[in-house]
Structures are given as structure tokens and as C-alpha cells.
Motif scaffolding. Structure first.
Motif, PDB file in Angstrom:
ATOM      1  N   ASP A  97      28.900 -13.613 -13.168  1.00 47.74           N
ATOM      2  CA  ASP A  97      27.497 -13.743 -13.539  1.00 47.74           C
ATOM      3  C   ASP A  97      26.517 -13.563 -12.380  1.00 47.74           C
ATOM      4  OD1 ASP A  97      28.210 -14.409 -16.222  1.00 47.74           O
ATOM      5  OD2 ASP A  97      28.641 -16.455 -15.553  1.00 47.74           O
ATOM      6  N   ASP A  98      26.986 -13.713 -11.126  1.00 46.92           N
ATOM      7  CA  ASP A  98      26.036 -13.767 -10.018  1.00 46.92           C
ATOM      8  C   ASP A  98      26.601 -13.118  -8.758  1.00 46.92           C
ATOM      9  OD1 ASP A  98      23.801 -15.435 -11.134  1.00 46.92           O
ATOM     10  OD2 ASP A  98      25.430 -16.883 -11.367  1.00 46.92           O
ATOM     11  N   THR A  99      25.696 -12.880  -7.798  1.00 54.75           N
ATOM     12  CA  THR A  99      26.048 -12.436  -6.451  1.00 54.75           C
ATOM     13  C   THR A  99      25.630 -13.527  -5.480  1.00 54.75           C
ATOM     14  OG1 THR A  99      25.712 -10.111  -7.042  1.00 54.75           O
ATOM     15  CG2 THR A  99      25.730 -10.649  -4.702  1.00 54.75           C
ATOM     16  N   TRP A 100      26.513 -13.807  -4.503  1.00 57.23           N
ATOM     17  CA  TRP A 100      26.307 -14.947  -3.613  1.00 57.23           C
ATOM     18  C   TRP A 100      26.449 -14.542  -2.154  1.00 57.23           C
ATOM     19  CZ3 TRP A 100      25.538 -19.744  -6.057  1.00 57.23           C
ATOM     20  CH2 TRP A 100      25.879 -19.798  -7.417  1.00 57.23           C
ATOM     21  N   LEU A 101      25.742 -15.256  -1.281  1.00 54.47           N
ATOM     22  CA  LEU A 101      25.996 -15.207   0.151  1.00 54.47           C
ATOM     23  C   LEU A 101      26.855 -16.416   0.489  1.00 54.47           C
ATOM     24  CD1 LEU A 101      25.351 -13.931   2.978  1.00 54.47           C
ATOM     25  CD2 LEU A 101      23.570 -15.691   3.175  1.00 54.47           C
ATOM     26  N   ALA A 102      28.020 -16.172   1.086  1.00 54.40           N
ATOM     27  CA  ALA A 102      28.920 -17.251   1.486  1.00 54.40           C
ATOM     28  C   ALA A 102      29.130 -17.188   3.000  1.00 54.40           C
ATOM     29  CB  ALA A 102      30.266 -17.139   0.772  1.00 54.40           C
ATOM     30  N   ASP A 103      29.128 -18.354   3.634  1.00 52.54           N
ATOM     31  CA  ASP A 103      29.286 -18.397   5.089  1.00 52.54           C
ATOM     32  C   ASP A 103      29.760 -19.790   5.490  1.00 52.54           C
ATOM     33  OD1 ASP A 103      29.169 -18.242   7.824  1.00 52.54           O
ATOM     34  OD2 ASP A 103      27.077 -17.591   7.924  1.00 52.54           O
ATOM     35  N   VAL A 104      31.050 -19.914   5.807  1.00 50.01           N
ATOM     36  CA  VAL A 104      31.608 -21.220   6.188  1.00 50.01           C
ATOM     37  C   VAL A 104      31.807 -21.322   7.696  1.00 50.01           C
ATOM     38  CG1 VAL A 104      32.719 -21.668   3.964  1.00 50.01           C
ATOM     39  CG2 VAL A 104      33.959 -20.353   5.706  1.00 50.01           C
ATOM     40  N   GLY A 105      31.132 -20.451   8.485  1.00 56.21           N
ATOM     41  CA  GLY A 105      31.385 -20.452   9.918  1.00 56.21           C
ATOM     42  C   GLY A 105      30.183 -20.241  10.808  1.00 56.21           C
ATOM     43  N   PHE A 106      29.076 -20.935  10.559  1.00 58.02           N
ATOM     44  CA  PHE A 106      27.916 -20.778  11.441  1.00 58.02           C
ATOM     45  C   PHE A 106      27.626 -22.060  12.234  1.00 58.02           C
ATOM     46  CE2 PHE A 106      23.515 -20.278  12.824  1.00 58.02           C
ATOM     47  CZ  PHE A 106      23.563 -18.999  13.349  1.00 58.02           C
ATOM     48  N   GLY A 107      28.631 -22.684  12.749  1.00 57.94           N
ATOM     49  CA  GLY A 107      28.428 -23.791  13.674  1.00 57.94           C
ATOM     50  C   GLY A 107      27.534 -24.882  13.150  1.00 57.94           C
ATOM     51  N   SER A 108      26.486 -25.208  13.908  1.00 56.68           N
ATOM     52  CA  SER A 108      25.643 -26.356  13.606  1.00 56.68           C
ATOM     53  C   SER A 108      24.822 -26.205  12.339  1.00 56.68           C
ATOM     54  CB  SER A 108      24.686 -26.635  14.773  1.00 56.68           C
ATOM     55  OG  SER A 108      23.786 -25.547  14.941  1.00 56.68           O
ATOM     56  N   MET A 109      24.713 -24.978  11.796  1.00 54.60           N
ATOM     57  CA  MET A 109      23.938 -24.786  10.583  1.00 54.60           C
ATOM     58  C   MET A 109      24.766 -24.048   9.525  1.00 54.60           C
ATOM     59  SD  MET A 109      21.246 -26.021   9.459  1.00 54.60           S
ATOM     60  CE  MET A 109      20.737 -26.722  11.037  1.00 54.60           C
ATOM     61  N   THR A 110      26.059 -24.322   9.486  1.00 56.07           N
ATOM     62  CA  THR A 110      26.933 -23.743   8.473  1.00 56.07           C
ATOM     63  C   THR A 110      26.464 -24.143   7.075  1.00 56.07           C
ATOM     64  OG1 THR A 110      28.878 -23.663   9.915  1.00 56.07           O
ATOM     65  CG2 THR A 110      29.289 -23.771   7.551  1.00 56.07           C
ATOM     66  N   LEU A 111      26.453 -23.190   6.171  1.00 54.20           N
ATOM     67  CA  LEU A 111      26.102 -23.493   4.788  1.00 54.20           C
ATOM     68  C   LEU A 111      27.117 -24.457   4.185  1.00 54.20           C
ATOM     69  CD1 LEU A 111      25.241 -19.905   3.472  1.00 54.20           C
ATOM     70  CD2 LEU A 111      23.617 -21.755   3.844  1.00 54.20           C
ATOM     71  N   SER A 112      26.627 -25.441   3.438  1.00 58.19           N
ATOM     72  CA  SER A 112      27.539 -26.337   2.724  1.00 58.19           C
ATOM     73  C   SER A 112      27.647 -25.952   1.253  1.00 58.19           C
ATOM     74  CB  SER A 112      27.086 -27.797   2.867  1.00 58.19           C
ATOM     75  OG  SER A 112      25.729 -27.954   2.490  1.00 58.19           O
ATOM     76  N   ALA A 113      27.034 -24.829   0.890  1.00 52.83           N
ATOM     77  CA  ALA A 113      27.154 -24.269  -0.455  1.00 52.83           C
ATOM     78  C   ALA A 113      26.815 -22.788  -0.365  1.00 52.83           C
ATOM     79  CB  ALA A 113      26.200 -24.961  -1.429  1.00 52.83           C
ATOM     80  N   PRO A 114      27.375 -21.966  -1.240  1.00 54.81           N
ATOM     81  CA  PRO A 114      26.960 -20.560  -1.261  1.00 54.81           C
ATOM     82  C   PRO A 114      25.533 -20.458  -1.778  1.00 54.81           C
ATOM     83  CG  PRO A 114      28.340 -21.043  -3.156  1.00 54.81           C
ATOM     84  CD  PRO A 114      28.332 -22.286  -2.311  1.00 54.81           C
ATOM     85  N   LEU A 115      24.849 -19.381  -1.387  1.00 54.39           N
ATOM     86  CA  LEU A 115      23.483 -19.155  -1.844  1.00 54.39           C
ATOM     87  C   LEU A 115      23.446 -17.992  -2.826  1.00 54.39           C
ATOM     88  CD1 LEU A 115      21.467 -19.372   1.505  1.00 54.39           C
ATOM     89  CD2 LEU A 115      21.955 -21.222  -0.129  1.00 54.39           C
ATOM     90  N   LEU A 116      22.744 -18.166  -3.922  1.00 56.89           N
ATOM     91  CA  LEU A 116      22.506 -17.056  -4.823  1.00 56.89           C
ATOM     92  C   LEU A 116      21.766 -15.959  -4.071  1.00 56.89           C
ATOM     93  CD1 LEU A 116      21.419 -18.829  -8.117  1.00 56.89           C
ATOM     94  CD2 LEU A 116      23.346 -17.244  -7.874  1.00 56.89           C
TER      95      LEU A 116
END
Length: 292
Positions: A121-140
Motif C-alpha cells: 500500500d505504501d512507499t517508505w524511507l527506512a534507516d536503522v543506522g544513523f547514530g544519534s538520530m537513527t529513525l525509530s520508525a520508517p517514514l512514509l
């Protein structure tokens, strides 16, 4: 061709992050995995500090982050996460970004890896590796609007030349994290960037100790000898010895480190690590003394 994990490897990864949910390629599964991964597997750059360029083949990344219970930086985290998603049937694309965090006016090289993920249903940005500001959820992948996560709000904006800008809201201000386009990246692209960030003398990963972990309701970050906590409250603590650093890496960030080797005549991974930690403490003490 994207890489996938064996059934045994997938089970070991799920055990590592504590995931027991569905294994269908849905937005709900993506969200759950993205929340758990950075809570358990920390960001850290110990290999680069030890003069080693991290290996990016899937077997090496899996052995380090899952079997050896270590962490890593963006390539390792997102290559492993991509393999998990591909194994579950997600459609993923590897991307690269120019990091703007702490240097918003710079046009830096493309040295950060993240993922574009398609669900039914959707397209997401996922990123589990950005140090001090790593996303804690994917972004639409929906530009121009604030998106809530278990931690800070984030936003994707479309900027000049068709690039996208990822921003985080801290207090009342939006701060840039990185800019990127949608050109797919290949293993050779990441290999070149990985070599650069782990060997270039001015790379932050070569001279500074960095660790980060996204905990429920807070973030823990270590930069050299400064341990920072950000959540409902913020605090900082200065560490004054290599032993203290080692303890924080193990107890706060959950890293499985080799035992300290008391025989200084032996060349072991443990002695190399402790030498590095001693150097970080000496440099930080020197800078503090000079500043005062």
C-alpha cells in the motif's frame, strides 16, 4: 540480485532483536522490525577506530551484528536490515545520502546508506543506522508533512534539483539530517564509500569514538568520553577512564566486548581496543585541559 538470509539466520536475527510477530511483507511488520532493531543493535565505529575497514558481505555483517552481538555503522545496519526485509518478501532499494547533521551548509559526499521500501500500500524511507538520530520508525515517503515516531517528529521535503531533505524537529526547530535522491546504489558504491569513511584521515569515524542506541522513550549517545541521554529529560556525563568507557559500551550499549587481556605482550583484539580507549581518554583530557 538482493541478498537473503537462510531460515536459521532469520530466526537468529529475530531472536537477537526480540521479534516474535508476523513474517509477512506488510507495513505493520516493517514498523515493528524498524522499532526493535536500533533498540537492541547499537550504532558503533570500533572497527574503524582500530584501523579496520568493516567487511560488507552479508556473512560478515551477520556474524558481527547478530552472532558476535556487536554493532556497526550505517552500511552494516542497513545491509543487514535490507537482507531481512528481502527475505520476508519486501521490495527494497539501497540509497545514498549527503550527511548534513552538524554541518547543514556543507555539500558532503554521499557516504550514508538508507533504504527505500515498498509495501503493498505504501512507499517508505527506512534507516536503522544513523547514530544519534537513527529513525525509530520508517517514514512514509510523503513530502511536506510532519510524521510522528516513537521519538522525535521527522519530515521529508523536496528541495532543489529533485533532491529530498530529511529533517528532525527538536523543540520548535527543524534540523536537517541528510539530503538524497532516488538513484539506486550498488555494492560497489557502498564499498567505495565504506573505504572512504573508515580510512580517510579527516573522517569522524577514524578519530572519534561513537556509539548510539535508541531506547524506549530516550536516546543514549556516546561521543568520545561524553555520554548523553535525551528523552523527557536531558543529561550528560563525562567518563574519565578506559575502564569506564568499556563498561558503558557493554552495559549501556549492550556490546559484547572481548575480555581485557592483562598480558600486554600479546597482540589480541582486546589489547587493541583498550589501547584505543586509553587514547580517546587522553585526547579528551588534553582538549578539556587546553579549553580550561
Amino acid at each position: 540480485m538482493n541478498q537473503t538470509l537462510s531460515p536459521a539466520q532469520l530466526a537468529a536475527y529475530f531472536d537477537r532483536i526480540g521479534y516474535t510477530g508476523p513474517q509477512q511483507a506488510t507495513s505493520e511488520t516493517l514498523y515493528a522490525l524498524h522499532r526493535l532493531h536500533p533498540q537492541v543493535i547499537p550504532f558503533e565505529n570500533l572497527d574503524a577506530l582500530l584501523g579496520r575497514t568493516p567487511r560488507l558481505d552479508l556473512e560478515s555483517v551477520f556474524a558481527k551484528l547478530v552472532s558476535a552481538r556487536r554493532g556497526g555503522y550505517c552500511y552494516e545496519h542497513n545491509l543487514l536490515f535490507r537482507a531481512v526485509l528481502d527475505t520476508l518478501g519486501f521490495d527494497t532499494t539501497g540509497l545514498a545520502a549527503r550527511v548534513l547533521w552538524n554541518d547543514p551548509a556543507a555539500m558532503t559526499p554521499r557516504t550514508h546508506m538508507m533504504l527505500l521500501v515498498e509495501t503493498p500500500d505504501d512507499t517508505w524511507l527506512a534507516d536503522v543506522g544513523f547514530g544519534s538520530m537513527t529513525l525509530s520508525a520508517p517514514l512514509l515517503f510523503d513530502t511536506g508533512r510532519e510524521q510522528a515516531t516513537p521519538h522525535e517528529p521527522f519530515r521529508l521535503d523536496l528541495i532543489e534539483r529533485g533532491d529530498f531533505l530529511l529533517q528532525v524537529k527538536l523543540g520548535d526547530a527543524w534540523r536537517p539530517i541528510y539530503r538524497f535522491d532516488l538513484e539506486p546504489q550498488f555494492p560497489a558504491d557502498y564499498a567505495m564509500a565504506n573505504h572512504y569513511v573508515s580510512t580517510y584521515p579527516e573522517s569522524i569515524f577514524v578519530d572519534h569514538l561513537i556509539a548510539a542506541r535508541v531506547m524506549p522513550g530516550e536516546r543514549q549517545t556516546l561521543f568520545d568520553t561524553t555520554l548523553s541521554q535525551r528523552g523527557k529529560t536531558e543529561s550528560k556525563r563525562e567518563l574519565t577512564s578506559a575502564e569506564e568507557l568499556r563498561g558503558v559500551l557493554q552495559d549501556v550499549f549492550g556490546l559484547a566486548l572481548p575480555a581485557k587481556d592483562s598480558d600486554t605482550r600479546r597482540e589480541t583484539p582486546a589489547s587493541g581496543l583498550d589501547d584505543v580507549l586509553e587514547r580517546i581518554v587522553r585526547l579528551s583530557t588534553s582538549i578539556t585541559s587546553t579549553a580550561s
